[in-house]
Design an enzyme around this catalytic site. Structure first.
Site, short mmCIF file in Angstrom:
data_model
loop_
_atom_site.label_atom_id
_atom_site.label_comp_id
_atom_site.label_asym_id
_atom_site.label_seq_id
_atom_site.Cartn_x
_atom_site.Cartn_y
_atom_site.Cartn_z
N TYR A 13 0.83 -1.21 0.00
CA TYR A 13 0.00 0.00 0.00
C TYR A 13 0.86 1.25 0.00
O TYR A 13 0.63 2.18 -0.78
CB TYR A 13 -0.93 0.01 1.21
CG TYR A 13 -2.06 -0.96 1.04
CD1 TYR A 13 -3.23 -0.56 0.43
CD2 TYR A 13 -1.93 -2.27 1.44
CE1 TYR A 13 -4.25 -1.44 0.23
CE2 TYR A 13 -2.95 -3.18 1.26
CZ TYR A 13 -4.10 -2.76 0.64
OH TYR A 13 -5.11 -3.64 0.43
N GLU A 170 -12.21 -11.24 10.44
CA GLU A 170 -12.53 -11.18 9.00
C GLU A 170 -12.33 -12.55 8.33
O GLU A 170 -13.10 -12.96 7.46
CB GLU A 170 -11.68 -10.12 8.30
CG GLU A 170 -12.08 -8.70 8.67
CD GLU A 170 -11.59 -7.66 7.67
OE1 GLU A 170 -10.46 -7.80 7.18
OE2 GLU A 170 -12.34 -6.71 7.39
N ASP A 302 3.74 -0.24 7.57
CA ASP A 302 3.91 -1.09 8.76
C ASP A 302 5.36 -1.19 9.24
O ASP A 302 5.61 -1.69 10.33
CB ASP A 302 3.38 -2.49 8.46
CG ASP A 302 1.86 -2.54 8.44
OD1 ASP A 302 1.22 -1.47 8.48
OD2 ASP A 302 1.30 -3.66 8.40
#
Ligand code: FAD
Ligand code: NAD
Length: 405
Positions: A13, A170, A302
């Site tokens: 990302y 999820e 991250d």
């Protein structure tokens, strides 16, 4: 004078958004841009729980990098970063090396097993296309073997999920969507399948709104998920897991054909091993996302730790933050090349939505709580918004979830 060389490590990302935004903020005369990634594709980590359960094919989660970036402006190198040599402004790759004037580290996360015995060897983690595909194939193999292997046991059909954070919940949502189809395909009585989630905290989704977390728990339980709360995974073995309830001395064994660990993440190991000063294993960056040890080096996503002003706890590792950091960084690179002041990174939270399979979800969006189908639709909007930011309408039409075609 030669142009400055900007090198971006990692096409997740943060890395992808930084690359796309840099080509918009800078002209071809301003800098040479190189993106290094170990695969020739970019994958959306936020869809991997679906690929792992098999509710979508893993190809839906990925796209060729050359189809998204402007290859006239960006030199893409498919290679694996081994280490960063700050002294000599070089990155050592598996197949060579590359030098830089400005380095953007966006190498993402790794699964954190906290040293729990046997987890590395006996449990799967949802980390990449490769690991997600392996989980899907392993579960399918267990189901396919059940009626054909004379040694098959009922516990081969048990799936243990370690942790009920957002990834765990999820993934459970996808599993309950997927199991009926698997049972039908392999002639298995659905009552023989167990899905057990083991969570150390007394509730699911520890950082979430309690009302929404309860909704998620009740929904998943209504579909057959067994939660073992206030219970810790202490060991994973080839037969399953050993768990311990809080305040108990006893270890209990849960036999399972599949164990998927979603108990936490940590930063990619390369910066720490390359000698960067780290905080919680991550590069602690200043308010404009630069390394305090070298202002030609940025870290985003991250792999970086950023503290909100005056706060003791850093921002959580999320795609949403990685994307916003990439936008800030691209603007700052322009400022730096022009000799201007940089802008401080300010995170603008838009909310969080957690899917519970295809048609259910929970979330808080701009301070509004959502459940059920509206939340599930919002999750798809969020997924498609990222595609829009990355590759415009053509990418949404090709890969998006709102089925516009
Ligand atoms: P990553 O997306 O991890 O990208 C790192 C890139 O670097 C990868 O392409 C990798 O292949 C590459 N790379 C790694 N090592 C090397 C190397 N040595 N050499 C070359 N390349 C390398 N966050 C949200 O905000 N919303 C969500 O809905 C959400 N859902 C999630 C669901 C799951 C199942 C998981 C596991 C996480 C989810 N997250 C979500 C968190 C989110 O995925 C991460 O915060 C995000 O991926 C971080 O982006 P990044 O760019 O830092 O790293
Ligand atoms: P996490 O750290 O948020 O959750 C891990 C869970 O595992 C925690 O609930 C923890 O109590 C539990 N746990 C840890 N050790 C355990 C043990 N030994 N036994 C039992 N339980 C144990 O990790 P995650 O869910 O992978 O999330 C990682 C990051 O990705 C977070 O920042 C999260 O916000 C983000 N994420 C966001 C979304 C979304 O926005 N929809 C989805 C997935 C992940």
């Amino acid at each position: 004078m030669s142009k400055p060389k900007i090198v971006i490590l990692g096409a997740g990302y943060g890395g992808m958004m930084a690359t796309v935004r840099l080509t918009k903020e800078l002209t071809a005369e301003d800098a040479d841009i190189t993106l290094v990634n170990k695969h020739n594709y970019h994958y959306q980590t936020t869809w991997l729980h679906e690929a792992a359960a098999g509710t979508i094919h893993h190809d839906r989660t990925r796209m060729l990098i050359k189809n998204v970036i402007n290859t006239n402006r960006v030199n893409f190198m498919q290679d694996s970063v081994q280490s960063i040599d700050r002294k000599n402004h070089k990155v050592l790759l598996k197949n060579g090396e590359i030098d830089y004037d400005y380095l953007i580290i966006a190498l993402g996360f790794e699964s954190n097993t906290f040293g729990i015995k046997g987890l590395e060897e006996n449990a799967f983690a949802i980390r990449s296309v490769n690991t997600a595909r392996k989980i899907r194939e392993h579960i399918e193999y267990r189901f396919a073997s059940y009626n054909s292997d004379p040694d098959a046991k009922d516990s081969d059909l048990t799936i243990v999920v370690g942790g009920a954070g957002l990834s765990g919940v999820e993934f459970l949502g996808e599993l309950i969507d997927r199991i009926p189809a698997l049972c039908k395909e392999y002639d298995i009585d659905p009552s023989k399948v167990r899905i057990v989630d083991v969570e150390g905290m007394p509730f699911v989704l520890p950082p979430f709104d309690r009302e929404l977390a309860d909704y998620a728990q009740k929904y998943l339980e209504s579909k057959g998920v067994e939660f073992r709360l206030s219970t810790f995974i202490k060991e994973a073995t080839p037969e399953g897991v050993k768990v311990q309830k809080k305040d108990s001395e006893e270890l209990e064994e849960i036999q399972a054909g599949t164990v998927v660990w979603t108990g936490g993440v940590k930063a990619n190991h390369i910066p720490a091993e390359s000698g960067f000063a780290t905080n919680r294993g991550k590069i602690q960056v200043s308010a404009d996302l630069r390394s305090p040890e070298d202002d030609h080096i940025f870290a985003i996503g991250d792999v970086a730790v950023v503290f909100p002003p005056g706060a003791e706890r850093p921002y959580p590792p999320t795609a949403q933050i990685a994307i916003q950091e990439a936008e800030n960084l691209a603007k700052n690179m322009k400022h730096i090349l022009k000799g201007e002041e940089t802008e401080l990174f300010v995170y603008k939270p838009k909310g969080t939505v957690a899917s519970l399979g295809e048609k259910q979800a929970i979330g808080v969006v701009f301070d509004h709580k959502l459940t059920g189908k509206p939340a599930a639709a919002m999750k798809k909007v969020i997924d498609d918004r990222y595609l829009l930011m990355l590759g415009g309408v053509p990418l949404v039409l090709k890969k998006g979830k709102l089925n516009l075609l």
